[in-house]
Motif scaffolding. Structure first.
Motif, mmCIF file in Angstrom:
data_model
loop_
_atom_site.group_PDB
_atom_site.id
_atom_site.type_symbol
_atom_site.label_atom_id
_atom_site.label_comp_id
_atom_site.label_asym_id
_atom_site.label_seq_id
_atom_site.Cartn_x
_atom_site.Cartn_y
_atom_site.Cartn_z
ATOM 1 N N ALA A 193 13.410 -4.634 4.037
ATOM 2 C CA ALA A 193 12.409 -3.936 4.842
ATOM 3 C C ALA A 193 11.083 -4.674 4.713
ATOM 4 C CB ALA A 193 12.241 -2.501 4.361
ATOM 5 N N THR A 194 10.353 -4.755 5.824
ATOM 6 C CA THR A 194 8.989 -5.283 5.801
ATOM 7 C C THR A 194 8.055 -4.088 5.802
ATOM 8 O OG1 THR A 194 9.682 -7.233 7.043
ATOM 9 C CG2 THR A 194 7.316 -6.751 6.989
ATOM 10 N N LEU A 195 7.114 -4.094 4.866
ATOM 11 C CA LEU A 195 6.184 -2.976 4.697
ATOM 12 C C LEU A 195 4.863 -3.239 5.400
ATOM 13 C CD1 LEU A 195 6.807 -2.477 0.866
ATOM 14 C CD2 LEU A 195 8.055 -1.445 2.786
ATOM 15 N N ASN A 196 4.135 -2.174 5.703
ATOM 16 C CA ASN A 196 2.851 -2.298 6.390
ATOM 17 C C ASN A 196 1.737 -2.819 5.481
ATOM 18 O OD1 ASN A 196 2.785 0.205 4.917
ATOM 19 N ND2 ASN A 196 1.045 0.848 6.163
ATOM 20 N N GLN A 197 1.966 -2.781 4.177
ATOM 21 C CA GLN A 197 0.983 -3.294 3.220
ATOM 22 C C GLN A 197 1.735 -3.796 1.991
ATOM 23 O OE1 GLN A 197 -1.525 -0.173 1.609
ATOM 24 N NE2 GLN A 197 0.059 1.357 1.973
ATOM 25 N N ALA A 198 1.104 -4.692 1.259
ATOM 26 C CA ALA A 198 1.740 -5.259 0.071
ATOM 27 C C ALA A 198 1.980 -4.185 -0.979
ATOM 28 C CB ALA A 198 0.858 -6.364 -0.500
ATOM 29 N N TYR A 199 3.128 -4.277 -1.645
ATOM 30 C CA TYR A 199 3.474 -3.319 -2.687
ATOM 31 C C TYR A 199 2.487 -3.453 -3.838
ATOM 32 C CZ TYR A 199 5.948 -0.848 -6.338
ATOM 33 O OH TYR A 199 6.264 0.020 -7.349
ATOM 34 N N ALA A 200 1.922 -2.318 -4.268
ATOM 35 C CA ALA A 200 0.900 -2.328 -5.310
ATOM 36 C C ALA A 200 1.244 -1.360 -6.443
ATOM 37 C CB ALA A 200 -0.461 -1.964 -4.716
ATOM 38 N N GLY A 201 2.499 -0.973 -6.543
ATOM 39 C CA GLY A 201 2.897 0.006 -7.552
ATOM 40 C C GLY A 201 3.273 -0.621 -8.873
ATOM 41 N N ALA A 202 3.842 0.220 -9.745
ATOM 42 C CA ALA A 202 4.187 -0.208 -11.095
ATOM 43 C C ALA A 202 5.690 -0.385 -11.296
ATOM 44 C CB ALA A 202 3.666 0.818 -12.092
ATOM 45 N N LEU A 203 6.490 -0.204 -10.256
ATOM 46 C CA LEU A 203 7.947 -0.283 -10.394
ATOM 47 C C LEU A 203 8.508 -1.635 -9.986
ATOM 48 C CD1 LEU A 203 8.989 3.221 -9.020
ATOM 49 C CD2 LEU A 203 8.890 2.472 -11.392
ATOM 50 N N ALA A 204 7.758 -2.689 -10.173
ATOM 51 C CA ALA A 204 8.217 -4.022 -9.768
ATOM 52 C C ALA A 204 9.525 -4.368 -10.457
ATOM 53 C CB ALA A 204 7.151 -5.064 -10.098
ATOM 54 N N GLY A 205 10.401 -4.994 -9.687
ATOM 55 C CA GLY A 205 11.705 -5.365 -10.202
ATOM 56 C C GLY A 205 12.789 -4.596 -9.471
#
Length: 91
Positions: free
Chosen positions: A72-84
């Motif tokens: 999926a392409t998101l409307n904004q860059a992922y900025a959360g803490a669940l990377a991985g």
């Protein structure tokens, strides 16, 4: 909105789809992409849906989806803490 006319009741507005939570998702901080696990059988109908990773409050709108790769392409860059990989999500 509800309108009553005689014995009939008319409802207007958006119909909400059930939340989707199949499989897991892989996200990377700073990336516009999110990859769903192999068990996810989503189609392009997820475009426009709101993605929330785990219990985070950040919301991302899916603006494009590749069915073959499940990306999926998101409307904004992922900025959360669940990377991985292996994160729970809700659509």
């Amino acid at each position: 909105m509800v309108a009553v006319r005689g014995p009939s009741v008319f409802l207007t507005g958006a119909i909400m789809e059930a939340k989707r939570t199949d499989g897991t998702i892989t996200v990377t901080v700073g990336s516009l992409s999110a990859t769903f696990s192999a068990g996810c059988r989503y189609k392009t109908d997820v475009i426009g849906r709101v993605l929330r990773c785990g219990s985070e409050t950040n919301e991302y709108v899916i603006v494009d989806f590749d069915e073959a790769s499940r990306v999926a392409t998101l409307n904004q860059a992922y900025a959360g803490a669940l990377a991985g990989g292996g994160a729970a999500y809700t659509l």
